[in-house]
Design a protein around this motif. Structure first.
Motif, PDB file in Angstrom:
ATOM      1  N   TYR A 110      40.027  39.353  37.390  1.00  0.00           N
ATOM      2  CA  TYR A 110      40.683  40.561  37.049  1.00  0.00           C
ATOM      3  C   TYR A 110      41.233  41.390  37.837  1.00  0.00           C
ATOM      4  O   TYR A 110      40.596  41.978  38.860  1.00  0.00           O
ATOM      5  N   SER A 111      42.604  41.769  37.714  1.00  0.00           N
ATOM      6  CA  SER A 111      43.364  42.627  38.627  1.00  0.00           C
ATOM      7  C   SER A 111      43.573  43.946  38.137  1.00  0.00           C
ATOM      8  O   SER A 111      43.532  44.060  36.865  1.00  0.00           O
ATOM      9  N   THR A 143      36.407  40.737  40.062  1.00  0.00           N
ATOM     10  CA  THR A 143      36.869  41.774  39.683  1.00  0.00           C
ATOM     11  C   THR A 143      37.405  42.788  40.727  1.00  0.00           C
ATOM     12  O   THR A 143      36.724  43.151  41.499  1.00  0.00           O
ATOM     13  N   SER A 165      32.547  39.433  32.123  1.00  0.00           N
ATOM     14  CA  SER A 165      33.515  39.718  31.094  1.00  0.00           C
ATOM     15  C   SER A 165      33.752  38.478  30.256  1.00  0.00           C
ATOM     16  O   SER A 165      34.003  38.652  28.945  1.00  0.00           O
ATOM     17  N   PRO A 204      43.396  38.050  33.139  1.00  0.00           N
ATOM     18  CA  PRO A 204      43.016  37.713  34.093  1.00  0.00           C
ATOM     19  C   PRO A 204      43.822  36.385  34.936  1.00  0.00           C
ATOM     20  O   PRO A 204      44.468  35.767  33.949  1.00  0.00           O
ATOM     21  N   GLU A 210      33.576  34.773  38.623  1.00  0.00           N
ATOM     22  CA  GLU A 210      34.470  35.753  38.316  1.00  0.00           C
ATOM     23  C   GLU A 210      34.628  36.943  39.259  1.00  0.00           C
ATOM     24  O   GLU A 210      33.730  37.399  39.972  1.00  0.00           O
TER      25      GLU A 210
END
Length: 143
Positions: free
Chosen positions: A30-31, A111, A71, A37, A109
């Motif tokens: 996640y940027s 982030t 997420s 994403p 994941e």
């Protein structure tokens, strides 16, 4: 967590190959510059290739461990937060990388959060330019 230490060392050494076995095949990143994403190991490694060229003087300044909800599916996973400082195009960026792990200790994941907003804009443009140059994103259409 061992994976977080290996991740940190690989990023600080700009060693893209060392990142390969740290991610799950279906990793999601996640940027701060893209709502959807980046998905899959190949895409995330491609993005890291761009980021390692884009960030100047990147250094991690802390390490916090805990558990957080993911997420993707809302499950709870072991997590590490790594605060960092870097330069992008001469602008100082303050940020954090949040890594969340699967049962085997691989990153499932990821982030990234950065500030200030002006740095996010510079970072977004630099990443897009790098992704286009590497054939990972289409060139923006001029209007």
């Amino acid at each position: 967590m061992e994976t977080a230490d290996r991740f940190r060392a690989a990023v600080e050494k700009r060693d893209l190959a060392a990142l390969d076995d740290l991610f799950t095949e279906d990793v999601r990143l996640y940027s701060p510059v893209k709502f959807i994403p980046f998905e899959g190991k190949a895409m995330v490694l491609g993005l890291f290739g761009v980021l390692l060229r884009t960030f100047e003087d990147l250094r991690y300044i802390g390490h916090f461990e805990g558990v957080a909800e993911t997420s993707a599916d809302g499950s709870r996973a072991a997590s590490v937060i790594l605060p960092f400082r870097a330069l992008v195009d001469g602008k100082q960026i303050h940020g954090i990388d949040q890594l969340q792990f699967d049962e085997a200790g691989r990153i499932k994941e990821f982030t990234v959060m950065v500030r200030p907003q002006s740095a996010v804009q510079v970072l977004g443009q630099a990443v897009l330019t790098g992704l286009v140059a590497d054939g990972l994103a289409p060139a923006p259409v001029e209007g």
